[in-house]
Design a protein around this motif. Structure first.
Motif: not given
Ligand SMILES: [Zn+2]
Length: 412
Positions: A34, A131, A156-158, A160
């Protein structure tokens, strides 16, 4: 050699690093890659360069900061830990090993010591599973425990991928190149807070780790049938949450009856679908985390849980599927590293406890490719992964001192 640890500077650096956080102090949230984590990493790299260390990063973001020894081609002596932090964590997990390791190197430099083998600080990337769903991604790749192909499949959860995330962080190298050559390290020592209460209870401020427990984790999904909480009568139900409840208790029972306190098993996640007050749960996702110092006993416990899950599925007419996320072997710490740590303690008259690490660390994976050891310091009430995690300055400094001397022994 007059070796001194600058306790004040070390503590103030720990405080500074804690300010790189996405949570209100004293909580620390620093998810890998991040913007906040990237700033923290840049700050650590600056501190390493300030100390005259040569810094490089590999493709997954492991940071290597090297103090060149008199024989630069000889295997290096390594130390380090991680700086990423789970949501709402504390200041000390991982950080003590990174900044304590850096201060150990600076202390050795100030003392006039000249290492024969290079001494290298290693900041492991993405130790926490937050992540990418798997812990110790950096050290798994370094040790070849996880292949580059398997790593690129992680998202990752998004949604990506590891590649997208790391490239945005400026890490363009090839993941295949992360694996270290055998013999890269002559020895490796990780300083870490205990994350348990034993040192504090024994009133002993140093722990030398004998072995690291073997972790395994699974994702389990239970599929039943939903329906109206009023309309479907009890004999007709296939309630996925009731099946999950039985399975969770079976997990607890298996761990409690393994015959050894070293067996521990936890269900820490339970997602219920659709999650409505008047609807029968049709689908439940749980996680299983199971650990033991004995691989055969852990695997035996896993098989017993599997049998219990088949019985529950048959009895309740639901389907239970499990996906193995990781199943790692335990590690014994290397006698030469334990010996160097113990010798330093003895010379100072510091009492120490020989102990098992029940949490796993990057050292578990480093131990596959190098003689590895760990040094623990107490943390208040055994608290970790929470904002009130605390380690006393004098304990941190003592840990850094013993670490420094062990690095000197191993690199002389
Ligand atoms: Zn840690």
């Amino acid at each position: 050699m007059k070796l001194e640890i600058d306790q004040q500077r070390l503590i103030s650096e720990i405080e500074t690093l804690a300010a790189f956080s996405d949570a209100e102090p004293p909580a620390v949230t620093r998810i890998v890659f991040t913007p906040t984590d990237l700033k923290a990493r840049a700050w650590v790299i600056e501190r390493c360069e300030e100390a005259g260390l040569a810094v490089r990063q590999d493709a997954i973001g492991n940071i290597f900061a090297r103090w060149k020894g008199a024989e630069p081609a000889a295997p290096a002596v390594g130390t380090g830990s991680h700086i990423d932090a789970i949501p709402n964590a504390g200041k000390y997990d991982g950080v003590v090993g990174v900044l304590g390791g850096l201060e150990a190197i600076r202390g050795l430099q100030r003392s006039g010591f000249r290492p024969r083998n290079s001494i290298e600080l290693l900041v492991f990337a993405t130790e926490e599973p937050t992540r990418f769903g798997i812990g110790c991604l950096g050290s798994r790749l370094l040790s070849g425990t996880l292949s580059a192909e398997a790593a690129t499949k992680l998202r990752d959860r998004g949604g990506e991928s590891v590649d997208e995330v790391r490239k945005r962080a400026g890490l363009h190298g090839n993941l295949q190149d992360v694996k270290l050559a055998k013999g890269y390290y002559k020895g490796f020592v990780e300083l870490h807070i205990e994350q348990g209460p034993l040192l504090e209870l024994a009133q002993i401020s140093l722990g030398i780790v004998k072995s690291i427990a073997a972790p395994a984790s699974l994702r389990i999904s239970i599929e039943g049938a939903g329906g109206h909480a009023g309309g479907v009568l009890m004999p007709d139900r296939k309630d996925a949450l009731c099946a999950a409840a039985e399975l969770i208790l079976a997990v607890e029972h298996v761990a409690r009856s393994s015959g050894a306190l070293d067996t521990v098993a936890t269900v820490g996640v339970c997602d219920v679908f659709p999650g409505a007050v008047n609807s029968i749960p049709s689908r439940v996702g749980i996680t299983l985390d199971i650990r033991d110092t004995d691989l055969a006993r852990r695997d035996g416990a896993m098989r017993t849980i599997e049998r219990a899950s088949r019985d529950i599925a048959a009895k309740r007419q639901v389907s239970i599927r499990s996906e193995l996320l990781n199943a790692d072997a335990p590690a014994d710490c290397a006698p030469e590293v334990r010996g160097a740590l113990a010798e330093s303690c003895r010379q100072h008259g510091f009492p120490f406890l020989e102990m098992v690490s029940r949490a796993y660390h990057d050292s578990l994976f480093l131990s596959r490719i190098a003689p590895t050891g760990m040094l623990f310091i107490p943390c208040r009430n055994g608290y970790s992964h929470r904002p009130d995690e605390y380690a006393a300055p004098e304990d941190i400094a003592r840990g850094a001192l013993v670490l420094a001397e062990s690095l000197a022994t191993l690199s002389a």
